[in-house]
Every structure is written in C-alpha cells, then in structure tokens.
Enzyme design. Structure first.
Site, PDB file in Angstrom:
ATOM      1  N   HIS A  54     -32.427 -14.146  36.429  1.00  0.00           N
ATOM      2  CA  HIS A  54     -31.769 -15.434  36.241  1.00  0.00           C
ATOM      3  C   HIS A  54     -31.554 -16.188  37.552  1.00  0.00           C
ATOM      4  O   HIS A  54     -31.359 -15.578  38.603  1.00  0.00           O
ATOM      5  CB  HIS A  54     -30.403 -15.230  35.589  1.00  0.00           C
ATOM      6  CG  HIS A  54     -30.459 -14.465  34.319  1.00  0.00           C
ATOM      7  ND1 HIS A  54     -29.473 -13.584  33.944  1.00  0.00           N
ATOM      8  CD2 HIS A  54     -31.380 -14.435  33.317  1.00  0.00           C
ATOM      9  CE1 HIS A  54     -29.778 -13.048  32.770  1.00  0.00           C
ATOM     10  NE2 HIS A  54     -30.937 -13.549  32.372  1.00  0.00           N
ATOM     11  N   LYS A  66     -24.889 -15.687  44.697  1.00  0.00           N
ATOM     12  CA  LYS A  66     -24.155 -14.681  43.936  1.00  0.00           C
ATOM     13  C   LYS A  66     -23.834 -13.518  44.854  1.00  0.00           C
ATOM     14  O   LYS A  66     -24.668 -13.095  45.651  1.00  0.00           O
ATOM     15  CB  LYS A  66     -24.997 -14.142  42.773  1.00  0.00           C
ATOM     16  CG  LYS A  66     -25.286 -15.109  41.677  1.00  0.00           C
ATOM     17  CD  LYS A  66     -26.112 -14.423  40.594  1.00  0.00           C
ATOM     18  CE  LYS A  66     -26.533 -15.396  39.537  1.00  0.00           C
ATOM     19  NZ  LYS A  66     -27.385 -14.762  38.520  1.00  0.00           N
ATOM     20  N   TYR A 122     -19.367 -10.417  39.451  1.00  0.00           N
ATOM     21  CA  TYR A 122     -20.169 -11.437  40.122  1.00  0.00           C
ATOM     22  C   TYR A 122     -19.235 -12.499  40.683  1.00  0.00           C
ATOM     23  O   TYR A 122     -18.382 -13.018  39.960  1.00  0.00           O
ATOM     24  CB  TYR A 122     -21.075 -12.186  39.135  1.00  0.00           C
ATOM     25  CG  TYR A 122     -21.959 -11.385  38.257  1.00  0.00           C
ATOM     26  CD1 TYR A 122     -23.325 -11.356  38.485  1.00  0.00           C
ATOM     27  CD2 TYR A 122     -21.457 -10.708  37.153  1.00  0.00           C
ATOM     28  CE1 TYR A 122     -24.170 -10.654  37.635  1.00  0.00           C
ATOM     29  CE2 TYR A 122     -22.294 -10.008  36.306  1.00  0.00           C
ATOM     30  CZ  TYR A 122     -23.642  -9.991  36.561  1.00  0.00           C
ATOM     31  OH  TYR A 122     -24.477  -9.298  35.719  1.00  0.00           O
ATOM     32  N   ASP A 153     -33.829 -13.223  27.582  1.00  0.00           N
ATOM     33  CA  ASP A 153     -34.605 -12.672  28.693  1.00  0.00           C
ATOM     34  C   ASP A 153     -36.049 -12.378  28.296  1.00  0.00           C
ATOM     35  O   ASP A 153     -36.955 -12.484  29.110  1.00  0.00           O
ATOM     36  CB  ASP A 153     -33.928 -11.431  29.267  1.00  0.00           C
ATOM     37  CG  ASP A 153     -32.649 -11.772  30.020  1.00  0.00           C
ATOM     38  OD1 ASP A 153     -32.422 -12.954  30.328  1.00  0.00           O
ATOM     39  OD2 ASP A 153     -31.866 -10.850  30.292  1.00  0.00           O
TER      40      ASP A 153
END
Length: 183
Positions: free
Chosen positions: A62, A72, A132, A168
């Site tokens: 992603h 991130k 995250y 996905d």
C-alpha cells in the site's frame, strides 16, 4: 534510539532499547526529538493499529499518492512479521527494489517507510499486531497499491501466502511503462 540506513534511501530501521527489571520492561516507542533527523520536519498526525490472526497472511503493498503521500513508522507490538518497503519513486536509483526486515516486540525495531514507497507485511506468528504512525491523514481517494506477487518486483515472502484481502488481490500488476504509479 539507534537509527540504521538501508540500501533504499529514506527507508530506515530504528531500534529502541528496552529497560527491564523485576517488574517487567519499559521501552520508548517514539520520540520526536530523537527522530528529528528521520522526520525531517514532518509530524505524526495519525496512529493506527492492526491485528492479523493467520500465519502467512499478507497485507499490502500500500501507498498514498501526493498530495496525501505519507511517511509510515511501523512497529510490531505482538507476534512477528516480515515487513517490506518497495521503492516506487521514479528516477530513484533503487526504483522497484524492496527491502525487508523482521519486526517483533522483542526486537525493539521500527521500520521507517518514506513517501513514495509501498508498504506491506507477512505474518510469521499468529495474532500479530502492528502500530503505525503516519505523517499524513488517511485519504481513501489517494490510496494505491501494487500486487504482493508482481513478478517484476520479485518480493521473497518467507512463507506461502495463506490469506489476502480482496482489495490486495485486485491491485494491478506493473507494466513496463509504470503508468499506474504517479509518485
């Protein structure tokens, strides 16, 4: 915090030291002062948590498109994962190269994935949990992804893929002109 560069510019591994005594342990997970050089003026604006039950499950790959691109900072809080960053920055000397690191609560590692890189992971222990930290808010209209099994990327997942979301599964394969990626 010990900060290590990887072969991909901007992708880093940050290791925190745990302090243990008879009561348990303490570990600093984030410090904007110690991470100032990593953040480069960015600010964490969102924190997310994921739990993935099945060993072999893959989440990713992603990214968010500009102007919502994000850095991130990823930590494993429980279990163990194989965490992957893929360079999608056209013109980068490491364009379409990936780097992976094993994350676990015990390792004290945090994986830093900058803007222009896709992120994904594979679960190595059941009920693995990730934290995250993001430098941009989630923008559904800006989300993108590439297939975890794209032959042009050649990501070497340590286990057979046991579970994958429909989202996905539907990410496109890259083509030779890379027209789907505008990072």
């Amino acid at each position: 915090m010990n900060i290590e560069a990887t072969p991909i510019e901007g992708v880093m591994v940050v290791t925190s030291q745990a302090f243990a005594d008879h009561r348990g342990a303490f570990q600093r997970l984030y410090c904007d002062k110690e991470l100032a050089d990593v953040l480069g003026g960015r600010h964490v604006v969102q924190a997310n948590h994921s739990r993935t039950a099945q060993v072999g499950a893959v989440r990713g790959m992603h990214y968010q498109l500009p102007p919502h691109a994000e850095m991130k900072l990823v930590r494993c809080l429980r279990g163990r994962v194989w965490d992957v960053a893929m360079d999608l920055r056209e013109g980068s000397p490491t364009f379409l190269r990936w780097h992976a690191v094993e994350l676990s609560a015990e390792s004290g590692r945090m994986f830093v994935i900058p803007e222009g890189c896709a992120h994904g992971f594979q679960v190595l222990e059941p009920e693995s949990e990730l934290l995250y930290l993001h430098t941009a808010h989630y923008a559904p209209q800006a989300e993108g992804g590439v297939r975890h099994d794209d032959p042009q990327l050649g990501i070497e997942w340590p286990l057979p893929v046991a579970d994958l979301s429909q989202r996905d599964r539907s990410h496109p394969l890259l083509t030779s002109d890379y027209s789907g990626i505008k990072l």
